[in-house]
Design an enzyme around this catalytic site. Structure first.
Site, PDB file in Angstrom:
ATOM      1  N   ASN A 193       0.876  -1.171   0.000  1.00  0.00           N
ATOM      2  CA  ASN A 193       0.000   0.000   0.000  1.00  0.00           C
ATOM      3  C   ASN A 193       0.913   1.220   0.000  1.00  0.00           C
ATOM      4  O   ASN A 193       1.428   1.625   1.040  1.00  0.00           O
ATOM      5  CB  ASN A 193      -0.884  -0.050   1.255  1.00  0.00           C
ATOM      6  CG  ASN A 193      -1.824   1.134   1.345  1.00  0.00           C
ATOM      7  OD1 ASN A 193      -1.755   2.053   0.538  1.00  0.00           O
ATOM      8  ND2 ASN A 193      -2.695   1.102   2.334  1.00  0.00           N
TER       9      ASN A 193
ATOM     10  N   ARG B  87      -2.570  -1.980  -3.463  1.00  0.00           N
ATOM     11  CA  ARG B  87      -3.751  -1.138  -3.271  1.00  0.00           C
ATOM     12  C   ARG B  87      -3.603   0.063  -4.195  1.00  0.00           C
ATOM     13  O   ARG B  87      -2.616   0.793  -4.129  1.00  0.00           O
ATOM     14  CB  ARG B  87      -3.822  -0.657  -1.828  1.00  0.00           C
ATOM     15  CG  ARG B  87      -4.961   0.302  -1.618  1.00  0.00           C
ATOM     16  CD  ARG B  87      -5.043   0.742  -0.174  1.00  0.00           C
ATOM     17  NE  ARG B  87      -6.232   1.532   0.025  1.00  0.00           N
ATOM     18  CZ  ARG B  87      -6.251   2.725   0.608  1.00  0.00           C
ATOM     19  NH1 ARG B  87      -5.152   3.257   1.075  1.00  0.00           N
ATOM     20  NH2 ARG B  87      -7.387   3.368   0.736  1.00  0.00           N
TER      21      ARG B  87
ATOM     22  N   HIS C 253     -12.398   3.442  -0.157  1.00  0.00           N
ATOM     23  CA  HIS C 253     -12.434   2.432   0.919  1.00  0.00           C
ATOM     24  C   HIS C 253     -13.280   1.234   0.496  1.00  0.00           C
ATOM     25  O   HIS C 253     -13.813   0.518   1.340  1.00  0.00           O
ATOM     26  CB  HIS C 253     -13.054   2.971   2.237  1.00  0.00           C
ATOM     27  CG  HIS C 253     -12.255   4.023   2.930  1.00  0.00           C
ATOM     28  ND1 HIS C 253     -12.855   5.008   3.700  1.00  0.00           N
ATOM     29  CD2 HIS C 253     -10.920   4.237   2.994  1.00  0.00           C
ATOM     30  CE1 HIS C 253     -11.905   5.788   4.202  1.00  0.00           C
ATOM     31  NE2 HIS C 253     -10.733   5.349   3.788  1.00  0.00           N
TER      32      HIS C 253
ATOM     33  N   ARG D 270      -9.250  15.854   6.849  1.00  0.00           N
ATOM     34  CA  ARG D 270     -10.063  16.260   5.693  1.00  0.00           C
ATOM     35  C   ARG D 270     -11.423  16.788   6.149  1.00  0.00           C
ATOM     36  O   ARG D 270     -12.012  16.242   7.086  1.00  0.00           O
ATOM     37  CB  ARG D 270     -10.289  15.068   4.753  1.00  0.00           C
ATOM     38  CG  ARG D 270      -9.060  14.705   3.956  1.00  0.00           C
ATOM     39  CD  ARG D 270      -9.265  13.439   3.157  1.00  0.00           C
ATOM     40  NE  ARG D 270      -8.428  12.368   3.666  1.00  0.00           N
ATOM     41  CZ  ARG D 270      -8.564  11.084   3.359  1.00  0.00           C
ATOM     42  NH1 ARG D 270      -9.533  10.698   2.524  1.00  0.00           N
ATOM     43  NH2 ARG D 270      -7.769  10.187   3.861  1.00  0.00           N
TER      44      ARG D 270
ATOM     45  N   GLU E 112      -7.946  -4.844   5.135  1.00  0.00           N
ATOM     46  CA  GLU E 112      -7.814  -4.559   3.702  1.00  0.00           C
ATOM     47  C   GLU E 112      -6.685  -5.376   3.084  1.00  0.00           C
ATOM     48  O   GLU E 112      -6.781  -5.790   1.930  1.00  0.00           O
ATOM     49  CB  GLU E 112      -7.574  -3.057   3.502  1.00  0.00           C
ATOM     50  CG  GLU E 112      -8.833  -2.252   3.757  1.00  0.00           C
ATOM     51  CD  GLU E 112      -8.573  -0.762   3.958  1.00  0.00           C
ATOM     52  OE1 GLU E 112      -8.115  -0.392   5.056  1.00  0.00           O
ATOM     53  OE2 GLU E 112      -8.830   0.016   3.029  1.00  0.00           O
TER      54      GLU E 112
END
Ligand code: AMP
Length: 402
Positions: free
Chosen positions: A13, A94, A183, A244, A387
């Site tokens: 990732n 990813r 996601h 964010r 993940e």
């Protein structure tokens, strides 16, 4: 899923200044080693490598992703494993943005890599780093299939009404402007785990999943397929996140440019890096936020209240979108670990069949668990996301089928 082989997969990732990695056996879920390379391109970089109860940390400047990945290989070698001879069946990457093009795990060749690179216009903070990670891995492991698993893929089939922004349709079409969602690997994995936990078929369930980590997103899933999600063209839309902003009046952007004299990069940085919990309270980490709240800090309290307010908005919207919900699930760092967030997000909703058992809510088990009373009409669950495992399984499934 029977993957038919115990072969290991390396999952990468690659972020703008980091590489997270795991070597694991997808069939058994056994993690052989994991770690993170951090602060790539900065004067003080480093790596943390964990394997078999051992943890090695090394600090040194790391010039780029290629140097970072070489350091990962060195760590494996130092702990007795040569990655080039580890029998790797695949490397799973990813990749954040698949645009309209990629919506399944995809074997990477030159053309695929070039397209992922072109999609950087939609994800300038993410796709270039993913491309750098893929290039480095291909160079170091030339014989091993490289598979891209896209964060947007699960949401590819969102209904038109949910994915369309109400702007000039020609402008939107020319610039790929639509809601893509992110996601996706986590929402897909967790919603699958939920069905397993409940002993039901995904097709029978209306679900809402809250992925609450540093980034945060919600999804409404009917019969295994998402019908709405909170992130949009970019991972900036939706819930309040660590740094964010989530949802805003779009008019704020031109207002800032005119009134505060910010250029577009400064606005982008403000909304992505200096907003959310950090912008409101000074800290982006949820544990630090909780400490400030406990110490009576009013800005931290407000940040928390805005966070919960936004969560409840999405909950309300998705309850109606779905026409009722069977199961509601919290996952990722905050979702799995903050009983306060779960209790406050769902407070006072008994009339909708939603309740949290206070004792179950504070249990600390690291496995999927129910936190609603047994007789509540809506099951409320905490399900750890994974993940890396989902990416490894997807990559392996693709290469053994080929
Ligand atoms: P993730 O992006 O999924 O790794 O989640 C990171 C977020 O989870 C950070 O804001 C952490 O502060 C938060 N987090 C991790 N552990 C806890 C905890 N025990 N209580 C509250 N928040 C936590």
């Amino acid at each position: 899923m029977d993957l038919g082989t115990d072969d290991p997969v390396l999952v990468l990732n690659s972020g703008s200044s980091s590489i997270k990695y795991q070597l694991l056996h997808p069939r058994t879920s056994e993690v052989v080693a994991a770690g993170i390379v951090e602060r790539i391109g900065e004067p003080e970089g480093g790596i943390e490598h964990r394997t078999g109860g051992q943890r090695i940390e090394q600090r040194e400047p790391i010039a780029d992703h290629s140097a970072g990945l070489r350091l990962v290989f060195e760590m494996f070698a130092r702990t007795g494993r040569d990655l080039t001879r580890a029998g790797l069946r695949a490397v799973g990457h990813r990749v954040v943005h698949g645009g309209e093009v990629f919506y399944r795990p995809t074997l990477i060749d030159d053309e695929v890599l070039a397209t992922i690179d072109e999609l950087s216009v939609l994800a300038p903070l993410h796709n270039p780093a993913n491309v750098a990670g893929i290039r480095s891995a291909r160079a170091l492991l030339p014989g091993v299939p490289q598979v891209a698993v896209f964060d947007t893929a699960f949401f590819h089939g969102l209904p038109a009404a949910a994915k369309t922004y109400a702007i000039d349709a020609k402008v939107a079409a020319a610039h790929g402007i639509r809601r893509y969602g992110f996601h996706g690997t986590s929402h897909e994995y967790v919603s699958g785990q939920v069905a397993q936990f409940l002993g039901r078929e995904p097709a029978q369930l209306n679900q809402i999943v809250f992925h609450l980590g540093n980034g945060a997103s919600a999804s409404a899933i009917r019969g295994g397929r998402p019908i709405d999600t909170s992130m949009g063209l970019t991972p900036l839309e939706g819930l309040v996140m660590g740094t964010r902003s989530g949802d805003l009046d779009p008019g704020i952007v031109p207002h800032l440019m005119r009134s505060a004299g910010l250029d577009i990069d400064a606005v982008d940085a403000l909304l992505n890096r200096d907003s959310g919990l950090k912008g409101l309270s000074g800290v982006n980490d949820f544990r630090a936020l909780q400490e400030l709240i406990d110490a009576g800090d009013p800005a931290a309290r407000l940040a928390y209240d805005v966070y919960i307010h936004r969560l409840r908005h999405y909950l309300g919207a998705y309850l109606i979108d779905l026409g009722g919900v069977d199961v509601l699930t919290f996952t990722a760092g905050v979702g799995e670990n903050s009983p306060a967030v779960r209790a406050d997000a769902l407070a006072g909703l008994q009339r909708f069949g939603i309740a949290v058992d206070p004792v179950r809510n504070v249990a600390k088990d690291r496995v999927a668990r129910r936190i609603s009373p047994d007789d509540a009409p809506v099951a409320v669950l905490v399900v750890p996301t994974n993940e890396e495992l989902a990416i490894a399984r997807a990559a392996l499934a693709l290469v053994i089928q080929d």
